[in-house]
Write a protein that holds these residues in place. Structure first.
Motif, PDB file in Angstrom:
ATOM      1  N   UNK A  80       0.898  -1.362   0.361  1.00 53.60           N
ATOM      2  CA  UNK A  80      -0.204  -0.137  -0.175  1.00 53.60           C
ATOM      3  C   UNK A  80       0.965   1.308   0.259  1.00 53.60           C
ATOM      4  N   UNK A  81       1.885   0.941   0.716  1.00 53.05           N
ATOM      5  CA  UNK A  81       2.800   2.464   1.092  1.00 53.05           C
ATOM      6  C   UNK A  81       3.605   2.584  -0.498  1.00 53.05           C
ATOM      7  N   UNK A  82       3.761   1.435  -1.207  1.00 55.50           N
ATOM      8  CA  UNK A  82       4.516   1.885  -2.668  1.00 55.50           C
ATOM      9  C   UNK A  82       3.725   2.489  -3.783  1.00 55.50           C
ATOM     10  N   UNK A  83       2.477   1.473  -3.138  1.00 57.29           N
ATOM     11  CA  UNK A  83       1.191   2.530  -4.089  1.00 57.29           C
ATOM     12  C   UNK A  83       0.991   4.362  -4.563  1.00 57.29           C
ATOM     13  N   UNK A  84       0.775   4.428  -3.353  1.00 54.42           N
ATOM     14  CA  UNK A  84       0.408   5.261  -2.764  1.00 54.42           C
ATOM     15  C   UNK A  84       1.945   6.829  -2.972  1.00 54.42           C
ATOM     16  N   UNK A  85       3.257   5.832  -2.707  1.00 54.85           N
ATOM     17  CA  UNK A  85       4.956   6.318  -2.827  1.00 54.85           C
ATOM     18  C   UNK A  85       4.248   6.844  -5.125  1.00 54.85           C
ATOM     19  N   UNK A  86       3.689   6.010  -5.264  1.00 51.84           N
ATOM     20  CA  UNK A  86       3.911   6.098  -7.059  1.00 51.84           C
ATOM     21  C   UNK A  86       2.815   6.705  -7.437  1.00 51.84           C
ATOM     22  N   UNK A  87       1.986   7.016  -6.679  1.00 46.79           N
ATOM     23  CA  UNK A  87       0.404   7.953  -7.122  1.00 46.79           C
ATOM     24  C   UNK A  87       1.285   9.468  -6.556  1.00 46.79           C
ATOM     25  N   UNK A  88       1.968   9.279  -5.986  1.00 46.74           N
ATOM     26  CA  UNK A  88       2.048  10.664  -4.725  1.00 46.74           C
ATOM     27  C   UNK A  88       3.360  11.386  -6.138  1.00 46.74           C
ATOM     28  N   UNK A  89       3.949  10.734  -6.699  1.00 44.16           N
ATOM     29  CA  UNK A  89       4.999  10.822  -7.764  1.00 44.16           C
ATOM     30  C   UNK A  89       4.811  11.279  -9.358  1.00 44.16           C
ATOM     31  N   UNK A  90       3.820  10.811  -9.775  1.00 50.90           N
ATOM     32  CA  UNK A  90       2.813  10.624 -11.134  1.00 50.90           C
ATOM     33  C   UNK A  90       2.095  12.216 -11.516  1.00 50.90           C
TER      34      UNK A  90
END
Ligand code: SF4
Length: 257
Positions: free
Chosen positions: A247-257
């Motif tokens: 979950x943390x990884x996905x949230x980080x990816x969304x924040x970088x987009x």
């Protein structure tokens, strides 16, 4: 033959009367049981006998109820035996030799009464239902019946009805007939209670011993179950950590987009 049949109770009368009637005898039941105590128990057994015998068309004659006479004969012998056993009721209950003299005196009192009436009322013979019970002293019953009959000048009709005890038990249960759990006298009531208590104590001791014998086995099973639970909990925790990281990884990816 015109037979006066001493009857101790309803259940014990079932099979002897069937057998004796099939043999063509003309029966009258004679309830002479001063041994039975207390008086309510005596009346209950007599009532049971009368109800059943009425349905069968069998006459019932009640003899004298004289507990004092029983106490001065069999009762005294019973007290002496109990004293010899140091008051240990269970010892008397489990040692037939300690009871035999008391039961002999008890049979004697009842059979003398039955034989006297058989003689007075001109019966051809006197018999008893007592010998259906495997808990009685069969040979002593025969001896005392023959002795009482000879003294009164009537014939004794003794039969060993013990082979029919199971059938008597079955029939009395099937008809819901009152079945007492002691022979009749105050000693037998105390002895039956002591034997029941002893059986209960023995069963509890057996259960305890069995539980102790399986204690190690049960502890090992419990330890195995606990280890399994711990293993499942550790696996669930690991999975939860994995899901949280994803979950943390996905949230980080969304924040970088
Ligand atoms: S145990 Fe039965 S036969 Fe023996 S003395 Fe008591 S009532 Fe009589």
């Amino acid at each position: 033959m015109k037979l006066l049949l001493h009857a101790c109770c309803g259940p014990c009368s079932l099979e002897p009367t069937r057998i004796l009637r099939a043999a063509g005898h003309d029966l009258t039941l004679y309830y002479a049981n001063s041994n039975i105590a207390p008086a309510e128990e005596y009346a209950h057994r007599l009532g049971t006998l009368r109800t059943w015998a009425g349905g069968e068309g069998l006459p019932v004659v009640e003899g004298p109820y004289d507990p004092a006479a029983w106490e001065t004969t069999a009762g005294r012998v019973g007290e002496a035996a109990l004293a010899a056993a140091d008051g240990d009721v269970l010892r008397v209950a489990t040692h037939p030799a300690l009871r035999e003299a008391r039961c002999r005196a008890c049979y004697r009192l009842r059979f003398e009464e039955a034989a006297r009436v058989a003689s007075e009322r001109r019966f051809d013979a006197v018999g008893t239902t007592l010998s259906v019970s495997p808990y009685q002293f069969t040979e002593v019953i025969r001896e005392e019946l023959e002795r009482a009959a000879a003294a009164a000048g009537v014939r004794a009709l003794f039969e060993d009805y013990r082979p029919f005890y199971d059938e008597a038990t079955r029939r009395s249960r099937a008809t819901g007939m009152y079945r007492q759990n002691f022979c009749g006298c105050r000693f037998s009531e105390a002895e039956a209670a002591a034997e029941r208590a002893e059986r209960k104590r023995a069963r509890a001791a057996e259960r305890e011993a069995e539980a102790a014998a399986h204690a190690d086995e049960r502890a090992a099973q419990e330890a195995a179950r606990a280890a399994k639970r711990a293993e499942r909990a550790a696996y669930a925790e690991k999975q939860a950590r994995k899901r949280a990281a994803l979950r943390a990884l996905r949230e980080q990816e969304r924040g970088e987009r």
